[in-house]
Design a protein around this motif. Structure first.
Motif, mmCIF file in Angstrom:
data_model
loop_
_atom_site.group_PDB
_atom_site.id
_atom_site.type_symbol
_atom_site.label_atom_id
_atom_site.label_comp_id
_atom_site.label_asym_id
_atom_site.label_seq_id
_atom_site.Cartn_x
_atom_site.Cartn_y
_atom_site.Cartn_z
ATOM 1 N N LYS A 260 59.873 39.223 5.075
ATOM 2 C CA LYS A 260 60.078 37.930 4.425
ATOM 3 C C LYS A 260 59.908 36.782 5.434
ATOM 4 O O LYS A 260 59.361 35.726 5.096
ATOM 5 C CB LYS A 260 61.462 37.866 3.780
ATOM 6 C CG LYS A 260 61.647 38.822 2.609
ATOM 7 C CD LYS A 260 63.039 38.694 2.018
ATOM 8 C CE LYS A 260 63.223 39.642 0.834
ATOM 9 N NZ LYS A 260 64.581 39.539 0.254
ATOM 10 N N ALA A 261 60.381 37.012 6.655
ATOM 11 C CA ALA A 261 60.254 35.973 7.683
ATOM 12 C C ALA A 261 58.796 35.714 8.022
ATOM 13 O O ALA A 261 58.386 34.572 8.248
ATOM 14 C CB ALA A 261 61.030 36.385 8.935
ATOM 15 N N TYR A 262 57.994 36.780 8.044
ATOM 16 C CA TYR A 262 56.569 36.601 8.340
ATOM 17 C C TYR A 262 55.877 35.844 7.205
ATOM 18 O O TYR A 262 55.051 34.960 7.447
ATOM 19 C CB TYR A 262 55.906 37.954 8.578
ATOM 20 C CG TYR A 262 56.334 38.600 9.874
ATOM 21 C CD1 TYR A 262 56.000 38.015 11.099
ATOM 22 C CD2 TYR A 262 57.089 39.765 9.885
ATOM 23 C CE1 TYR A 262 56.397 38.586 12.298
ATOM 24 C CE2 TYR A 262 57.489 40.347 11.079
ATOM 25 C CZ TYR A 262 57.148 39.750 12.280
ATOM 26 O OH TYR A 262 57.539 40.312 13.463
ATOM 27 N N LEU A 263 56.192 36.201 5.968
ATOM 28 C CA LEU A 263 55.606 35.470 4.842
ATOM 29 C C LEU A 263 55.959 33.994 4.914
ATOM 30 O O LEU A 263 55.115 33.119 4.676
ATOM 31 C CB LEU A 263 56.089 36.067 3.515
ATOM 32 C CG LEU A 263 55.461 37.397 3.093
ATOM 33 C CD1 LEU A 263 56.127 37.919 1.814
ATOM 34 C CD2 LEU A 263 53.956 37.246 2.861
ATOM 35 N N HIS A 264 57.211 33.696 5.228
ATOM 36 C CA HIS A 264 57.642 32.297 5.340
ATOM 37 C C HIS A 264 56.858 31.590 6.436
ATOM 38 O O HIS A 264 56.400 30.454 6.262
ATOM 39 C CB HIS A 264 59.139 32.240 5.639
ATOM 40 C CG HIS A 264 59.711 30.856 5.597
ATOM 41 N ND1 HIS A 264 59.602 29.979 6.660
ATOM 42 C CD2 HIS A 264 60.372 30.180 4.626
ATOM 43 C CE1 HIS A 264 60.189 28.844 6.351
ATOM 44 N NE2 HIS A 264 60.656 28.926 5.122
ATOM 45 N N SER A 265 56.679 32.263 7.566
ATOM 46 C CA SER A 265 55.963 31.658 8.690
ATOM 47 C C SER A 265 54.524 31.335 8.322
ATOM 48 O O SER A 265 54.003 30.274 8.695
ATOM 49 C CB SER A 265 55.992 32.614 9.888
ATOM 50 O OG SER A 265 55.186 32.144 10.942
ATOM 51 N N TRP A 266 53.871 32.216 7.572
ATOM 52 C CA TRP A 266 52.459 32.008 7.226
ATOM 53 C C TRP A 266 52.272 31.023 6.086
ATOM 54 O O TRP A 266 51.281 30.296 6.048
ATOM 55 C CB TRP A 266 51.818 33.345 6.839
ATOM 56 C CG TRP A 266 51.881 34.390 7.906
ATOM 57 C CD1 TRP A 266 51.933 34.183 9.263
ATOM 58 C CD2 TRP A 266 51.928 35.810 7.719
ATOM 59 N NE1 TRP A 266 52.014 35.388 9.929
ATOM 60 C CE2 TRP A 266 51.999 36.406 9.011
ATOM 61 C CE3 TRP A 266 51.911 36.637 6.604
ATOM 62 C CZ2 TRP A 266 52.063 37.789 9.186
ATOM 63 C CZ3 TRP A 266 51.960 38.015 6.789
ATOM 64 C CH2 TRP A 266 52.036 38.575 8.069
ATOM 65 N N LEU A 267 53.200 31.013 5.133
ATOM 66 C CA LEU A 267 52.982 30.278 3.893
ATOM 67 C C LEU A 267 53.651 28.906 3.849
ATOM 68 O O LEU A 267 53.185 28.025 3.132
ATOM 69 C CB LEU A 267 53.469 31.119 2.703
ATOM 70 C CG LEU A 267 52.766 32.471 2.523
ATOM 71 C CD1 LEU A 267 53.397 33.246 1.373
ATOM 72 C CD2 LEU A 267 51.279 32.286 2.285
ATOM 73 N N ALA A 268 54.724 28.720 4.597
ATOM 74 C CA ALA A 268 55.409 27.419 4.569
ATOM 75 C C ALA A 268 54.484 26.268 4.963
ATOM 76 O O ALA A 268 54.517 25.211 4.325
ATOM 77 C CB ALA A 268 56.650 27.449 5.463
#
Length: 442
Positions: A260-268
Protein backbone atom coordinates in the motif's frame (compact mmCIF):
# COMPACT_ATOMS: atom_id res chain seq x y z
CA UNK A 1 20.29 37.81 11.59
CA UNK A 2 21.76 38.92 8.28
CA UNK A 3 25.02 37.09 9.08
CA UNK A 4 23.09 33.91 9.85
CA UNK A 5 21.15 34.34 6.60
CA UNK A 6 24.34 34.80 4.57
CA UNK A 7 25.75 31.56 5.99
CA UNK A 8 22.47 29.72 5.36
CA UNK A 9 22.34 30.92 1.75
CA UNK A 10 25.96 29.93 1.15
CA UNK A 11 25.46 26.44 2.58
CA UNK A 12 22.02 25.61 1.18
CA UNK A 13 21.44 27.94 -1.80
CA UNK A 14 24.84 28.37 -3.52
CA UNK A 15 23.09 28.19 -6.90
CA UNK A 16 21.54 31.64 -6.30
CA UNK A 17 24.77 33.43 -7.16
CA UNK A 18 24.12 35.89 -10.01
CA UNK A 19 20.45 34.85 -10.16
CA UNK A 20 17.51 37.27 -10.37
CA UNK A 21 15.00 36.91 -7.55
CA UNK A 22 11.33 37.82 -7.19
CA UNK A 23 10.34 38.50 -3.58
CA UNK A 24 6.71 37.84 -2.62
CA UNK A 25 5.95 40.72 -0.26
CA UNK A 26 2.55 41.15 1.40
CA UNK A 27 3.54 44.04 3.66
CA UNK A 28 3.41 41.94 6.83
CA UNK A 29 6.22 41.47 9.33
CA UNK A 30 7.82 38.40 7.75
CA UNK A 31 7.91 39.58 4.16
CA UNK A 32 9.05 43.11 5.05
CA UNK A 33 11.98 41.72 7.04
CA UNK A 34 12.79 39.45 4.09
CA UNK A 35 12.69 42.43 1.71
CA UNK A 36 14.92 44.47 4.05
CA UNK A 37 17.45 41.62 4.33
CA UNK A 38 17.65 40.92 0.60
CA UNK A 39 17.96 44.62 -0.20
CA UNK A 40 21.33 44.42 1.61
CA UNK A 41 22.53 41.28 -0.17
CA UNK A 42 24.26 41.15 -3.57
CA UNK A 43 21.26 39.92 -5.54
CA UNK A 44 19.22 41.41 -8.33
CA UNK A 45 15.74 41.51 -6.81
CA UNK A 46 12.22 42.59 -7.67
CA UNK A 47 9.12 42.74 -5.46
CA UNK A 48 5.70 41.28 -6.25
CA UNK A 49 2.56 42.18 -4.29
CA UNK A 50 -0.91 40.63 -4.55
CA UNK A 51 -3.98 42.66 -3.61
CA UNK A 52 -6.70 40.09 -2.93
CA UNK A 53 -9.36 42.75 -2.38
CA UNK A 54 -10.63 41.03 0.77
CA UNK A 55 -10.20 43.87 3.27
CA UNK A 56 -11.25 46.92 1.25
CA UNK A 57 -9.20 50.03 1.99
CA UNK A 58 -6.89 48.02 4.23
CA UNK A 59 -5.83 45.87 1.24
CA UNK A 60 -5.23 48.99 -0.87
CA UNK A 61 -3.17 50.52 1.93
CA UNK A 62 -1.00 47.35 2.06
CA UNK A 63 -0.30 47.72 -1.67
CA UNK A 64 0.63 51.39 -1.31
CA UNK A 65 2.89 50.57 1.63
CA UNK A 66 4.85 47.88 -0.24
CA UNK A 67 5.09 50.08 -3.33
CA UNK A 68 6.54 52.90 -1.23
CA UNK A 69 9.20 50.58 0.22
CA UNK A 70 10.15 49.35 -3.26
CA UNK A 71 10.43 52.89 -4.62
CA UNK A 72 12.51 54.04 -1.64
CA UNK A 73 14.97 51.23 -2.16
CA UNK A 74 14.83 51.49 -5.97
CA UNK A 75 13.57 47.93 -6.36
CA UNK A 76 11.37 47.01 -9.37
CA UNK A 77 7.78 46.60 -8.17
CA UNK A 78 4.96 44.51 -9.67
CA UNK A 79 1.43 44.28 -8.36
CA UNK A 80 -1.91 42.83 -9.29
CA UNK A 81 -5.43 42.76 -7.91
CA UNK A 82 -7.68 39.69 -7.74
CA UNK A 83 -11.40 39.23 -7.30
CA UNK A 84 -10.67 36.43 -4.87
CA UNK A 85 -14.22 35.89 -3.65
CA UNK A 86 -15.60 35.42 -7.17
CA UNK A 87 -12.76 33.07 -8.07
CA UNK A 88 -13.37 31.00 -4.93
CA UNK A 89 -17.10 30.81 -5.70
CA UNK A 90 -16.59 29.91 -9.36
CA UNK A 91 -14.12 27.11 -8.60
CA UNK A 92 -15.71 26.01 -5.31
CA UNK A 93 -12.58 26.74 -3.26
CA UNK A 94 -12.05 28.17 0.19
CA UNK A 95 -10.83 31.76 0.25
CA UNK A 96 -7.39 30.59 1.41
CA UNK A 97 -7.03 28.02 -1.36
CA UNK A 98 -8.31 30.48 -3.95
CA UNK A 99 -5.80 33.10 -2.85
CA UNK A 100 -2.98 30.55 -2.97
CA UNK A 101 -3.97 29.42 -6.47
CA UNK A 102 -4.20 32.99 -7.75
CA UNK A 103 -0.94 34.24 -6.34
CA UNK A 104 1.24 31.30 -7.34
CA UNK A 105 -0.15 31.31 -10.88
CA UNK A 106 0.60 35.01 -11.13
CA UNK A 107 4.09 34.58 -9.66
CA UNK A 108 4.83 31.88 -12.26
CA UNK A 109 3.72 34.23 -15.06
CA UNK A 110 5.90 37.05 -13.69
CA UNK A 111 8.97 34.84 -13.47
CA UNK A 112 8.57 33.93 -17.11
CA UNK A 113 7.60 37.36 -18.43
CA UNK A 114 10.31 39.27 -16.55
CA UNK A 115 12.97 36.57 -17.01
CA UNK A 116 13.51 36.11 -13.27
CA UNK A 117 15.02 32.93 -11.88
CA UNK A 118 13.49 32.21 -8.48
CA UNK A 119 10.52 33.19 -6.34
CA UNK A 120 11.43 33.90 -2.71
CA UNK A 121 8.81 33.61 0.04
CA UNK A 122 9.07 34.53 3.72
CA UNK A 123 7.95 31.25 5.32
CA UNK A 124 9.75 30.75 8.63
CA UNK A 125 10.15 28.15 11.39
CA UNK A 126 6.79 28.89 13.05
CA UNK A 127 5.01 28.59 9.69
CA UNK A 128 6.70 25.23 9.23
CA UNK A 129 5.49 23.98 12.60
CA UNK A 130 1.96 25.24 11.97
CA UNK A 131 1.85 23.48 8.60
CA UNK A 132 2.95 20.23 10.24
CA UNK A 133 0.22 20.53 12.88
CA UNK A 134 -2.44 21.34 10.25
CA UNK A 135 -1.47 18.30 8.18
CA UNK A 136 -1.24 16.12 11.27
CA UNK A 137 -4.69 17.19 12.47
CA UNK A 138 -6.29 16.49 9.08
CA UNK A 139 -4.54 13.19 8.46
CA UNK A 140 -1.75 12.95 5.93
CA UNK A 141 0.85 10.69 4.37
CA UNK A 142 4.48 10.91 5.50
CA UNK A 143 5.23 13.67 2.99
CA UNK A 144 2.79 15.92 4.87
CA UNK A 145 4.83 15.53 8.08
CA UNK A 146 8.19 16.62 6.69
CA UNK A 147 7.34 20.31 6.83
CA UNK A 148 7.68 23.03 4.22
CA UNK A 149 10.53 22.32 1.77
CA UNK A 150 13.28 24.92 1.58
CA UNK A 151 13.22 24.60 -2.20
CA UNK A 152 10.62 23.19 -4.53
CA UNK A 153 11.06 23.86 -8.22
CA UNK A 154 11.92 27.54 -8.62
CA UNK A 155 10.46 28.55 -5.23
CA UNK A 156 12.86 29.04 -2.33
CA UNK A 157 12.19 29.74 1.35
CA UNK A 158 15.43 30.96 2.94
CA UNK A 159 13.87 32.13 6.23
CA UNK A 160 12.83 28.65 7.41
CA UNK A 161 15.63 28.48 10.02
CA UNK A 162 14.35 31.67 11.70
CA UNK A 163 11.59 31.88 14.30
CA UNK A 164 8.86 34.50 14.34
CA UNK A 165 10.45 35.93 17.50
CA UNK A 166 13.83 36.32 15.76
CA UNK A 167 12.19 38.07 12.84
CA UNK A 168 10.28 40.46 15.06
CA UNK A 169 13.38 41.23 17.13
CA UNK A 170 15.31 42.05 13.94
CA UNK A 171 12.49 44.30 12.73
CA UNK A 172 12.42 46.24 15.99
CA UNK A 173 16.20 46.58 16.15
CA UNK A 174 16.32 47.92 12.59
CA UNK A 175 13.19 50.11 12.79
CA UNK A 176 11.49 48.14 10.02
CA UNK A 177 7.84 49.02 9.59
CA UNK A 178 5.18 46.53 8.56
CA UNK A 179 1.43 46.25 8.14
CA UNK A 180 -0.73 44.14 10.44
CA UNK A 181 -3.31 42.04 8.65
CA UNK A 182 -6.48 42.30 10.78
CA UNK A 183 -7.56 38.81 9.67
CA UNK A 184 -4.56 37.33 11.52
CA UNK A 185 -6.24 38.15 14.82
CA UNK A 186 -9.31 36.07 13.97
CA UNK A 187 -9.71 32.39 14.85
CA UNK A 188 -11.85 31.87 11.76
CA UNK A 189 -9.05 29.99 10.02
CA UNK A 190 -7.49 26.75 11.28
CA UNK A 191 -3.96 28.10 11.01
CA UNK A 192 -4.83 31.02 13.29
CA UNK A 193 -6.42 28.69 15.85
CA UNK A 194 -3.26 26.61 15.93
CA UNK A 195 -1.06 29.73 16.05
CA UNK A 196 -3.01 31.38 18.86
CA UNK A 197 -3.89 28.39 21.04
CA UNK A 198 -2.02 25.19 20.23
CA UNK A 199 1.53 26.40 19.58
CA UNK A 200 1.76 28.59 22.74
CA UNK A 201 0.73 25.59 24.85
CA UNK A 202 3.31 23.35 23.17
CA UNK A 203 6.01 26.00 23.67
CA UNK A 204 5.02 26.19 27.33
CA UNK A 205 5.52 22.43 27.61
CA UNK A 206 8.77 22.55 25.63
CA UNK A 207 10.48 25.96 25.38
CA UNK A 208 12.80 24.47 22.73
CA UNK A 209 9.87 23.33 20.61
CA UNK A 210 11.05 24.85 17.33
CA UNK A 211 14.51 23.34 17.67
CA UNK A 212 13.02 19.95 18.57
CA UNK A 213 10.65 20.13 15.63
CA UNK A 214 13.49 21.09 13.29
CA UNK A 215 15.41 17.98 14.36
CA UNK A 216 12.34 15.77 13.96
CA UNK A 217 11.63 17.25 10.55
CA UNK A 218 15.21 16.54 9.48
CA UNK A 219 14.93 12.90 10.61
CA UNK A 220 11.63 12.50 8.76
CA UNK A 221 13.12 13.97 5.59
CA UNK A 222 16.00 11.48 5.77
CA UNK A 223 13.54 8.62 6.29
CA UNK A 224 11.47 9.85 3.34
CA UNK A 225 14.61 9.95 1.20
CA UNK A 226 15.33 6.31 2.08
CA UNK A 227 11.70 5.40 1.33
CA UNK A 228 11.93 7.17 -2.05
CA UNK A 229 15.04 5.14 -2.90
CA UNK A 230 13.23 1.90 -2.01
CA UNK A 231 10.18 2.99 -4.01
CA UNK A 232 12.27 3.52 -7.15
CA UNK A 233 13.95 0.11 -6.79
CA UNK A 234 10.61 -1.69 -6.33
CA UNK A 235 9.05 0.30 -9.18
CA UNK A 236 11.60 -1.08 -11.64
CA UNK A 237 10.74 -4.64 -10.55
CA UNK A 238 6.95 -4.33 -10.46
CA UNK A 239 5.99 -1.77 -13.12
CA UNK A 240 6.30 -2.12 -16.89
CA UNK A 241 6.12 1.08 -18.91
CA UNK A 242 4.49 0.93 -22.34
CA UNK A 243 3.71 3.65 -24.85
CA UNK A 244 0.19 4.43 -23.62
CA UNK A 245 0.11 2.92 -20.15
CA UNK A 246 1.99 1.54 -17.17
CA UNK A 247 1.31 -2.00 -15.96
CA UNK A 248 1.64 -2.82 -12.26
CA UNK A 249 2.07 -6.56 -11.75
CA UNK A 250 -0.36 -7.42 -8.94
CA UNK A 251 1.31 -10.74 -8.12
CA UNK A 252 4.69 -9.06 -7.67
CA UNK A 253 3.07 -6.23 -5.76
CA UNK A 254 1.24 -8.39 -3.23
CA UNK A 255 4.35 -10.27 -2.08
CA UNK A 256 5.58 -6.96 -0.68
CA UNK A 257 4.64 -6.46 3.00
CA UNK A 258 4.08 -2.72 2.44
CA UNK A 259 2.48 -2.72 -1.00
CA UNK A 260 0.00 0.00 0.00
CA UNK A 261 2.88 2.36 0.79
CA UNK A 262 4.40 1.76 -2.64
CA UNK A 263 1.09 2.41 -4.38
CA UNK A 264 0.74 5.66 -2.44
CA UNK A 265 4.27 6.69 -3.38
CA UNK A 266 3.67 6.10 -7.10
CA UNK A 267 0.12 7.39 -7.39
CA UNK A 268 -0.11 10.36 -5.00
CA UNK A 269 1.93 12.63 -7.34
CA UNK A 270 -0.67 11.89 -10.05
CA UNK A 271 -3.49 13.33 -7.96
CA UNK A 272 -5.06 10.12 -6.65
CA UNK A 273 -6.75 10.45 -3.26
CA UNK A 274 -9.27 7.56 -2.95
CA UNK A 275 -6.75 5.31 -1.23
CA UNK A 276 -9.12 2.70 0.20
CA UNK A 277 -10.64 2.23 -3.26
CA UNK A 278 -7.16 1.86 -4.74
CA UNK A 279 -6.06 -0.66 -2.11
CA UNK A 280 -9.22 -2.71 -2.72
CA UNK A 281 -8.62 -2.59 -6.47
CA UNK A 282 -5.90 -5.24 -6.32
CA UNK A 283 -8.52 -7.79 -5.21
CA UNK A 284 -11.41 -6.47 -7.30
CA UNK A 285 -12.92 -7.90 -10.47
CA UNK A 286 -11.40 -6.92 -13.81
CA UNK A 287 -12.87 -3.70 -15.15
CA UNK A 288 -13.03 -1.85 -11.83
CA UNK A 289 -11.24 1.49 -11.93
CA UNK A 290 -10.35 4.56 -9.86
CA UNK A 291 -9.88 8.06 -11.25
CA UNK A 292 -7.84 11.14 -10.44
CA UNK A 293 -8.32 14.37 -12.38
CA UNK A 294 -6.00 13.39 -15.23
CA UNK A 295 -5.33 9.67 -14.72
CA UNK A 296 -7.14 6.42 -14.09
CA UNK A 297 -6.15 3.10 -12.60
CA UNK A 298 -7.85 -0.01 -14.01
CA UNK A 299 -7.87 -3.60 -12.71
CA UNK A 300 -7.24 -5.91 -15.70
CA UNK A 301 -6.74 -9.54 -14.73
CA UNK A 302 -3.26 -9.75 -13.15
CA UNK A 303 -2.38 -6.08 -13.58
CA UNK A 304 -3.30 -2.58 -12.50
CA UNK A 305 -3.15 -0.43 -15.62
CA UNK A 306 -2.34 3.26 -15.29
CA UNK A 307 -3.05 5.67 -18.13
CA UNK A 308 -3.98 9.26 -18.77
CA UNK A 309 -7.67 10.05 -19.02
CA UNK A 310 -8.48 10.08 -22.71
CA UNK A 311 -8.97 13.46 -24.32
CA UNK A 312 -11.63 14.01 -26.92
CA UNK A 313 -10.37 13.11 -30.42
CA UNK A 314 -12.24 12.88 -33.72
CA UNK A 315 -14.15 9.58 -33.86
CA UNK A 316 -14.06 9.32 -37.66
CA UNK A 317 -11.67 10.30 -40.44
CA UNK A 318 -12.44 9.97 -44.15
CA UNK A 319 -9.55 9.02 -46.43
CA UNK A 320 -9.94 9.74 -50.13
CA UNK A 321 -8.44 7.63 -52.89
CA UNK A 322 -4.92 8.71 -53.77
CA UNK A 323 -4.06 10.09 -50.32
CA UNK A 324 -0.49 9.10 -49.49
CA UNK A 325 -0.47 9.67 -45.76
CA UNK A 326 -2.57 10.70 -42.77
CA UNK A 327 -0.99 11.79 -39.50
CA UNK A 328 -3.91 12.06 -37.10
CA UNK A 329 -5.33 10.31 -35.11
CA UNK A 330 -2.95 7.63 -36.39
CA UNK A 331 -0.03 7.87 -38.78
CA UNK A 332 -0.93 5.71 -41.79
CA UNK A 333 0.67 5.63 -45.22
CA UNK A 334 -0.87 4.33 -48.46
CA UNK A 335 1.08 3.35 -51.56
CA UNK A 336 0.61 1.10 -54.55
CA UNK A 337 3.07 -1.79 -54.86
CA UNK A 338 3.70 -4.50 -57.44
CA UNK A 339 3.81 -7.42 -55.04
CA UNK A 340 3.48 -8.53 -51.44
CA UNK A 341 5.98 -9.77 -48.90
CA UNK A 342 6.04 -11.04 -45.35
CA UNK A 343 5.16 -8.13 -43.11
CA UNK A 344 4.47 -7.42 -39.43
CA UNK A 345 0.96 -6.69 -38.20
CA UNK A 346 1.64 -3.01 -38.79
CA UNK A 347 1.40 -3.56 -42.57
CA UNK A 348 -1.38 -4.99 -44.73
CA UNK A 349 -1.80 -5.51 -48.48
CA UNK A 350 -5.32 -4.95 -49.77
CA UNK A 351 -6.97 -5.36 -53.16
CA UNK A 352 -7.61 -1.72 -54.02
CA UNK A 353 -10.36 -2.61 -56.51
CA UNK A 354 -12.41 -4.14 -53.67
CA UNK A 355 -12.23 -0.97 -51.58
CA UNK A 356 -14.96 1.67 -51.62
CA UNK A 357 -13.58 5.18 -51.11
CA UNK A 358 -13.44 7.22 -49.07
CA UNK A 359 -12.14 4.76 -46.51
CA UNK A 360 -13.30 5.44 -42.96
CA UNK A 361 -10.97 5.37 -39.98
CA UNK A 362 -13.10 5.09 -36.86
CA UNK A 363 -13.35 3.72 -33.34
CA UNK A 364 -14.88 0.29 -32.92
CA UNK A 365 -18.51 -0.09 -31.82
CA UNK A 366 -20.21 -2.80 -29.85
CA UNK A 367 -21.67 -5.26 -32.38
CA UNK A 368 -18.93 -4.74 -35.02
CA UNK A 369 -17.85 -7.95 -36.74
CA UNK A 370 -15.35 -8.92 -39.39
CA UNK A 371 -13.81 -11.93 -41.11
CA UNK A 372 -10.34 -12.39 -39.61
CA UNK A 373 -7.58 -13.02 -42.15
CA UNK A 374 -7.21 -16.76 -42.63
CA UNK A 375 -10.79 -17.56 -41.58
CA UNK A 376 -12.57 -17.59 -44.93
CA UNK A 377 -16.33 -17.15 -44.61
CA UNK A 378 -16.24 -17.06 -40.80
CA UNK A 379 -17.30 -13.90 -39.03
CA UNK A 380 -16.19 -12.89 -35.58
CA UNK A 381 -17.29 -10.14 -33.25
CA UNK A 382 -14.61 -7.52 -32.76
CA UNK A 383 -15.29 -7.65 -29.03
CA UNK A 384 -14.66 -11.44 -29.07
CA UNK A 385 -11.46 -10.91 -31.03
CA UNK A 386 -10.27 -8.40 -28.42
CA UNK A 387 -11.08 -10.87 -25.64
CA UNK A 388 -9.20 -13.69 -27.36
CA UNK A 389 -6.22 -11.40 -27.89
CA UNK A 390 -6.40 -10.47 -24.19
CA UNK A 391 -6.51 -6.74 -24.86
CA UNK A 392 -6.94 -4.55 -21.82
CA UNK A 393 -9.73 -2.00 -21.58
CA UNK A 394 -7.20 0.73 -22.37
CA UNK A 395 -5.99 -1.10 -25.49
CA UNK A 396 -9.58 -1.61 -26.65
CA UNK A 397 -10.21 2.12 -26.31
CA UNK A 398 -7.12 2.85 -28.40
CA UNK A 399 -8.14 0.45 -31.18
CA UNK A 400 -9.11 1.89 -34.57
CA UNK A 401 -10.86 0.29 -37.51
CA UNK A 402 -10.13 1.04 -41.16
CA UNK A 403 -13.39 0.47 -43.02
CA UNK A 404 -14.65 0.26 -46.57
CA UNK A 405 -18.24 1.38 -46.22
CA UNK A 406 -19.72 -0.79 -43.46
CA UNK A 407 -17.08 -3.51 -43.84
CA UNK A 408 -13.93 -3.64 -41.74
CA UNK A 409 -10.74 -3.80 -43.79
CA UNK A 410 -8.32 -3.80 -40.88
CA UNK A 411 -8.37 -3.69 -37.10
CA UNK A 412 -5.43 -1.38 -37.31
CA UNK A 413 -2.20 -2.91 -36.08
CA UNK A 414 -3.89 -6.19 -35.17
CA UNK A 415 -5.68 -8.15 -37.92
CA UNK A 416 -6.70 -7.68 -41.56
CA UNK A 417 -10.08 -8.75 -42.89
CA UNK A 418 -10.11 -11.83 -45.15
CA UNK A 419 -12.45 -10.20 -47.71
CA UNK A 420 -9.92 -7.62 -48.89
CA UNK A 421 -6.81 -9.80 -49.13
CA UNK A 422 -4.69 -10.14 -52.25
CA UNK A 423 -5.70 -12.93 -54.65
CA UNK A 424 -4.17 -14.30 -57.87
CA UNK A 425 -6.51 -12.10 -59.94
CA UNK A 426 -5.69 -8.87 -58.02
CA UNK A 427 -4.38 -6.18 -60.32
CA UNK A 428 -3.98 -3.19 -57.97
CA UNK A 429 -2.24 -3.80 -54.65
CA UNK A 430 -2.47 -1.15 -51.96
CA UNK A 431 0.06 -1.35 -49.11
CA UNK A 432 -1.22 0.30 -45.93
CA UNK A 433 1.28 0.88 -43.12
CA UNK A 434 0.77 1.87 -39.53
CA UNK A 435 3.92 3.53 -38.31
CA UNK A 436 5.45 1.93 -35.27
CA UNK A 437 5.11 4.78 -32.81
CA UNK A 438 1.32 4.40 -32.91
CA UNK A 439 1.05 0.60 -33.19
CA UNK A 440 -1.05 -1.39 -30.76
CA UNK A 441 0.45 -4.38 -29.00
CA UNK A 442 -1.97 -6.96 -27.58
Amino acid sequence: MITKLRIHLTEHFPFLTHKKLLLAVSGGLDSMVMAHLFSQLPFKIAIAHCNFGLRGEESDADQAFVKSFAEKHEIPFFHTRFDTQSFAKDYKLSIQLAARELRYNWFAELLQQKELDYLVTAHHADDNLETFLINFSRGTGPEGLTGIPGKIGNIIRPLLPFSRDEIETYANENAIQWREDSSNASDKYLRNKIRHHVVPLLKEINPSLLESFSNTSSYLQQAMSMADDASRIVYRKVVTEESHQKKINIGELLVLPNYKAYLHSWLAPLGFTAWEDIYHLVHAQSGKQVFSTHFRLLKDRDFLLLAAVATENPTELYIEKGVGEVNFPLKLSFRKVNGISDAPNTVIFADEDLLHFPLILRKWHEGDDFQPFGMKGQSKKVSKFFKDEKLSAFEKEQAWLLCSGDDIVWIVGLRQDERFKIQHKTQNILQITLHNETSISP
